[in-house]
Design an enzyme around this catalytic site. Sequence first.
Site, short mmCIF file in Angstrom:
data_model
loop_
_atom_site.label_atom_id
_atom_site.label_comp_id
_atom_site.label_asym_id
_atom_site.label_seq_id
_atom_site.Cartn_x
_atom_site.Cartn_y
_atom_site.Cartn_z
N LYS A 84 18.72 -8.07 19.12
CA LYS A 84 18.44 -6.76 18.54
C LYS A 84 17.31 -6.84 17.51
CE LYS A 84 20.23 -4.31 15.03
NZ LYS A 84 19.07 -3.51 14.61
N GLU A 108 18.64 -16.50 7.74
CA GLU A 108 17.35 -16.59 7.04
C GLU A 108 17.25 -15.34 6.18
OE1 GLU A 108 15.22 -19.01 7.01
OE2 GLU A 108 16.15 -20.23 8.55
N CYS A 134 8.89 -12.59 3.69
CA CYS A 134 10.01 -13.22 2.99
C CYS A 134 9.53 -14.31 2.04
CB CYS A 134 11.01 -13.78 3.98
SG CYS A 134 10.25 -14.85 5.20
N GLU A 150 14.27 -9.40 -5.03
CA GLU A 150 13.22 -9.36 -4.01
C GLU A 150 12.76 -7.91 -3.83
OE1 GLU A 150 14.30 -9.81 0.14
OE2 GLU A 150 12.66 -11.24 0.37
P1 NDP Z 1 18.02 -5.91 6.81
O1 NDP Z 1 18.97 -6.91 6.30
O2 NDP Z 1 18.17 -4.51 6.38
O3 NDP Z 1 18.03 -5.86 8.41
C1 NDP Z 1 17.74 -6.97 9.23
C2 NDP Z 1 18.33 -6.74 10.61
O4 NDP Z 1 19.75 -6.65 10.51
C3 NDP Z 1 17.88 -5.43 11.25
O5 NDP Z 1 17.79 -5.61 12.65
C4 NDP Z 1 19.01 -4.50 10.88
O6 NDP Z 1 19.10 -3.39 11.73
C5 NDP Z 1 20.20 -5.42 11.05
N1 NDP Z 1 21.40 -5.02 10.34
C6 NDP Z 1 21.52 -4.18 9.25
N2 NDP Z 1 22.83 -4.09 8.88
C7 NDP Z 1 23.53 -4.87 9.72
C8 NDP Z 1 24.92 -5.22 9.83
N3 NDP Z 1 25.85 -4.74 9.01
N4 NDP Z 1 25.29 -6.07 10.81
C9 NDP Z 1 24.37 -6.60 11.64
N5 NDP Z 1 23.05 -6.32 11.60
C10 NDP Z 1 22.63 -5.48 10.64
O7 NDP Z 1 16.59 -6.49 6.47
P2 NDP Z 1 15.20 -5.79 6.69
O8 NDP Z 1 15.04 -5.37 8.10
O9 NDP Z 1 15.04 -4.79 5.61
O10 NDP Z 1 14.21 -7.03 6.49
C11 NDP Z 1 13.77 -7.42 5.25
C12 NDP Z 1 14.55 -8.63 4.76
O11 NDP Z 1 14.41 -9.72 5.68
C13 NDP Z 1 14.02 -9.15 3.46
O12 NDP Z 1 15.06 -9.38 2.55
C14 NDP Z 1 13.34 -10.47 3.82
O13 NDP Z 1 13.28 -11.39 2.81
C15 NDP Z 1 14.16 -10.92 4.97
N6 NDP Z 1 13.38 -11.87 5.77
C16 NDP Z 1 13.67 -13.20 5.68
C17 NDP Z 1 12.92 -14.14 6.37
C18 NDP Z 1 13.22 -15.60 6.30
O14 NDP Z 1 12.68 -16.37 7.10
N7 NDP Z 1 14.06 -16.07 5.39
C19 NDP Z 1 11.79 -13.73 7.21
C20 NDP Z 1 11.58 -12.30 7.23
C21 NDP Z 1 12.37 -11.41 6.53
P3 NDP Z 1 18.29 -2.05 11.40
O15 NDP Z 1 16.99 -2.41 10.78
O16 NDP Z 1 18.11 -1.47 12.73
O17 NDP Z 1 19.17 -1.28 10.46
#
Ligand code: NDP
Length: 492
Positions: free
Chosen positions: A173, A248, A282, A383
Amino acid sequence: MPDLFINGKWVDAINDATRTVLDPANDQPLATVAEADSDDVNAAVKAAREAFDSGPWRQTPASERGDCLRAVASELQNRKSELTRIESLDTGKTLLEAETDVDDITNVFRYYADMADKDSGRVTDTGVPNTVSRIVYEPIGVCSLIAPWNYPLLQMSWKLAPALAAGNTCVIKPSEVTPLATIELVKIIEASGVPAGVVNLVLGGGATTGAPMTEHPDVDMVSFTGGLHTGKRIMAAAAADVKNIALELGGKNPNVVFADADFETAVDYALNASFFHSGQVCSAGARLIIEESIKDDFISAVADRARKVKLGRGQDEGVEVGPMVSREHREKVENYIQTAIDEGATLVCGGKRPDDPALTDGYFLEPTIFDDCNRDMTIVREEVFGPVLSVETFTTEDEAIALANDTEYGLAGGVWTSDASKAQRVSSAMRHGTIWINDFHPYVPQAEWGGFGKSGVGRELGHHGLDEYRETKHIWQNISPEPMRWFEGKDD
Ligand code: NDP
């Protein structure tokens, strides 16, 4: 065309729901896609479970799995300009950034294609006569792979390529905000010869589609990249069935600059560390930790260039930074900016939407710098995930290290100095998963990526990135069995 991919077929959502995907540069509709819910997730997990249990993929020779991944890599290059454009439109990033992503993703698929059949286990020397002891690796099973919106294709590939190389089946997803390029990636995987049911694509929101992927009892592993808050929820959901997890999560990454660093290069990279992709990275170097003696000149040089950053539509010539990904996310970042002002940080530049009338419909935000920051401020601790740089100062090496480690995260950090011994001392003392010395941001598929502390659990990329998707099994054989008579019956 329907855009959920379940058991080798492109289908609509069971409830026929759809979602409009918006162009972040102008708030206009880009596409309409299916919006899955738990019924579609159940169908996808069922397909993945059956494909795993009946074994066509995990029993495929590892070298042939590698061939499929190699075919995916070739097709990614054949369709590079199309994928670049889709990813740029969907995320807002510039064409150059998106093109770099497609090249990086190609390398990730090639890397795991080559690794698929290279490490099939080992024989151990037990020291016990007449025994054979083998360590072998097996796929974990059904993997739920969930990716964020900042690097949709890239983050998914870091998971999908090793998961497939190891013989797992997957339900994937992307973020609901940026699903478009992942749909194309799945078409490429379909054409590469991967059997039906091995890769299943669901599109939808986190709560309605992501959560069921983490809770389903037939899922064996959840690999997630996203925010800390969501990561905690996923860890809790996975605990119910003791699923394997890889997380991650975020970062609050220090960029430590000593006075003996090459001034011009360090200024240049400080901009790149914090404002690349609007800071929606990130590993963004969002905390500039700088030696007091050069602070004023350094900040003035960074701010001069930050004011000149060319914002615009990612597909337009000469644009250096695109919009933020969504209206909601820009508001979240603007709230952080207001909080920083309220808590006493000094706004040096930016802090607002651009005045250019051509940019008013998109989700743009000017590169922003805050001076006079300290660890009690929200802008230093949390962050922000936007184009916001906070500045802290130090006078001694120990103080620099203490500041760099003063975070609940531990994803990445940079050290700038011309003193090689100092570079080694400081990088060794920093508690982060990746340290760049006189550089910022590069990663390669060969090197592990992941965080200390609350930046996550496990590692992606490198050897460890493949191990995340494998069970390790010990097979012991007694080649000359005979009764051991431990329990000798004794007549009373
Ligand atoms: P989110 O945590 O909001 O979402 C990430 C993914 O999880 C999306 O596909 C989202 O769906 C999905 N999701 C949301 N809620 C749930 C749940 N309860 N159960 C399962 N899946 C869920 O993060 P963002 O999309 O806002 O991304 C930004 C974040 O990602 C930042 O904190 C960043 O640091 C981190 N990141 C970390 C990296 C690393 O390598 N450590 C690399 C890149 C980003 P939907 O968006 O459709 O709601």
